[in-house]
Design a protein around this motif. Structure first.
Motif, PDB file in Angstrom:
ATOM      1  N   THR A  12       0.620  -1.062  -0.123  1.00  0.00           N
ATOM      2  CA  THR A  12       0.373  -0.364   0.339  1.00  0.00           C
ATOM      3  C   THR A  12       0.738   1.487   0.345  1.00  0.00           C
ATOM      4  N   LEU A  13       0.782   1.463  -0.878  1.00  0.00           N
ATOM      5  CA  LEU A  13       2.020   3.161  -1.347  1.00  0.00           C
ATOM      6  C   LEU A  13       0.514   4.339  -0.655  1.00  0.00           C
TER       7      LEU A  13
ATOM      8  N   TRP B 254      19.269   2.460  -4.941  1.00  0.00           N
ATOM      9  CA  TRP B 254      20.019   0.583  -4.414  1.00  0.00           C
ATOM     10  C   TRP B 254      21.167   0.217  -4.402  1.00  0.00           C
ATOM     11  N   ASP B 255      22.044  -0.011  -4.187  1.00  0.00           N
ATOM     12  CA  ASP B 255      22.802   0.200  -4.819  1.00  0.00           C
ATOM     13  C   ASP B 255      23.311  -2.449  -4.369  1.00  0.00           C
ATOM     14  N   GLY B 256      22.727  -2.586  -4.452  1.00  0.00           N
ATOM     15  CA  GLY B 256      22.753  -4.254  -4.833  1.00  0.00           C
ATOM     16  C   GLY B 256      23.247  -4.816  -3.457  1.00  0.00           C
TER      17      GLY B 256
ATOM     18  N   SER C  76      15.547   1.171   0.908  1.00  0.00           N
ATOM     19  CA  SER C  76      15.009   2.196   1.178  1.00  0.00           C
ATOM     20  C   SER C  76      14.321   2.488   0.991  1.00  0.00           C
ATOM     21  N   GLY C  77      13.284   2.549   1.328  1.00  0.00           N
ATOM     22  CA  GLY C  77      11.702   3.406   0.810  1.00  0.00           C
ATOM     23  C   GLY C  77      11.773   4.772   0.259  1.00  0.00           C
TER      24      GLY C  77
ATOM     25  N   CYS D  32      16.009  11.446  -0.319  1.00  0.00           N
ATOM     26  CA  CYS D  32      15.021  11.096  -1.710  1.00  0.00           C
ATOM     27  C   CYS D  32      14.073  11.586  -1.866  1.00  0.00           C
ATOM     28  N   HIS D  33      12.809  10.700  -1.754  1.00  0.00           N
ATOM     29  CA  HIS D  33      11.341  11.774  -2.164  1.00  0.00           C
ATOM     30  C   HIS D  33      10.597  11.683  -0.919  1.00  0.00           C
ATOM     31  N   ASP D  34      11.572  13.154  -0.133  1.00  0.00           N
ATOM     32  CA  ASP D  34      11.082  13.039   0.904  1.00  0.00           C
ATOM     33  C   ASP D  34      10.290  14.628   1.324  1.00  0.00           C
ATOM     34  N   LEU D  35      10.021  15.066   0.218  1.00  0.00           N
ATOM     35  CA  LEU D  35       9.405  16.674   0.368  1.00  0.00           C
ATOM     36  C   LEU D  35       7.331  16.492   0.057  1.00  0.00           C
ATOM     37  N   ASP D  36       6.999  16.528   1.104  1.00  0.00           N
ATOM     38  CA  ASP D  36       5.234  16.465   0.849  1.00  0.00           C
ATOM     39  C   ASP D  36       4.774  17.378   0.913  1.00  0.00           C
TER      40      ASP D  36
END
Length: 166
Positions: free
Chosen positions: A47-48, A80-82, A87-88, A94-98
């Motif tokens: 669930t996103l 992701w480095d494999g 991480s979410g 990353c995509h942390d702006l709300d």
């Protein structure tokens, strides 16, 4: 002459065998490390949801993670480095702006920061991929239909398809 050729062949076989053993030993050591590492990949539906505190107009998205296993993980998890845990998307940095980032004057979108807006990440990545697939499928549809009569489907590209009405 024969004995010297035989000796060279035996020597080559010996070198190859020793090298192979060295590689096998190195592989076993690496395999032991990999065997001890545990990677958990969600195969069901994830669930996103919008970040806490964000008022939404649409329902959360039921993302079928298991249906996307044909893609390389880095298609979506691009940082992701494999090796480390994934991480979410909304992890710090990353995509942390709300909220949609604006320029200092507040009149336009900050184009440098907009990729960090969580909606941009999901909508750009998911819908963008599905739209690209749709175009590719439409281009191949005639050829594929002639072969077996089946045309592959793509994921949703509209709001209601992902965000069902409550």
């Amino acid at each position: 002459m024969r004995s010297s050729s035989f000796a060279v062949i035996v020597l080559l076989v010996g070198v190859i065998a020793c090298a192979s053993m060295g590689i096998a030993i190195a592989d076993e050591t690496e395999e032991a490390v990999v065997e001890n590492a545990e990677m958990i990949v969600p195969m069901g539906t994830i669930t996103l949801e919008a970040p806490d505190g964000v008022e939404t107009r649409r329902a959360a998205v039921a993302f079928p993670h298991g249906q996307h296993m044909t893609l390389a993980c880095n298609n979506c998890h691009h940082k992701w480095d494999g090796t480390k845990p994934v991480s979410g998307c909304m992890t710090s940095g990353c995509h942390d702006l709300d909220a949609l980032p604006r320029t200092e004057d507040g009149k336009s979108v900050d184009k440098e920061k907009v990729i960090r807006y969580y909606k941009k990440a999901f909508h750009g990545q998911c819908i963008g991929c599905h739209k690209t697939m749709k175009v590719e499928i439409e281009e191949l549809a005639g050829k594929l239909a002639d072969i077996d009569g089946k045309v592959p489907t793509t994921g949703p590209t509209g709001c209601i398809e992902c965000h069902p009405k409550d």
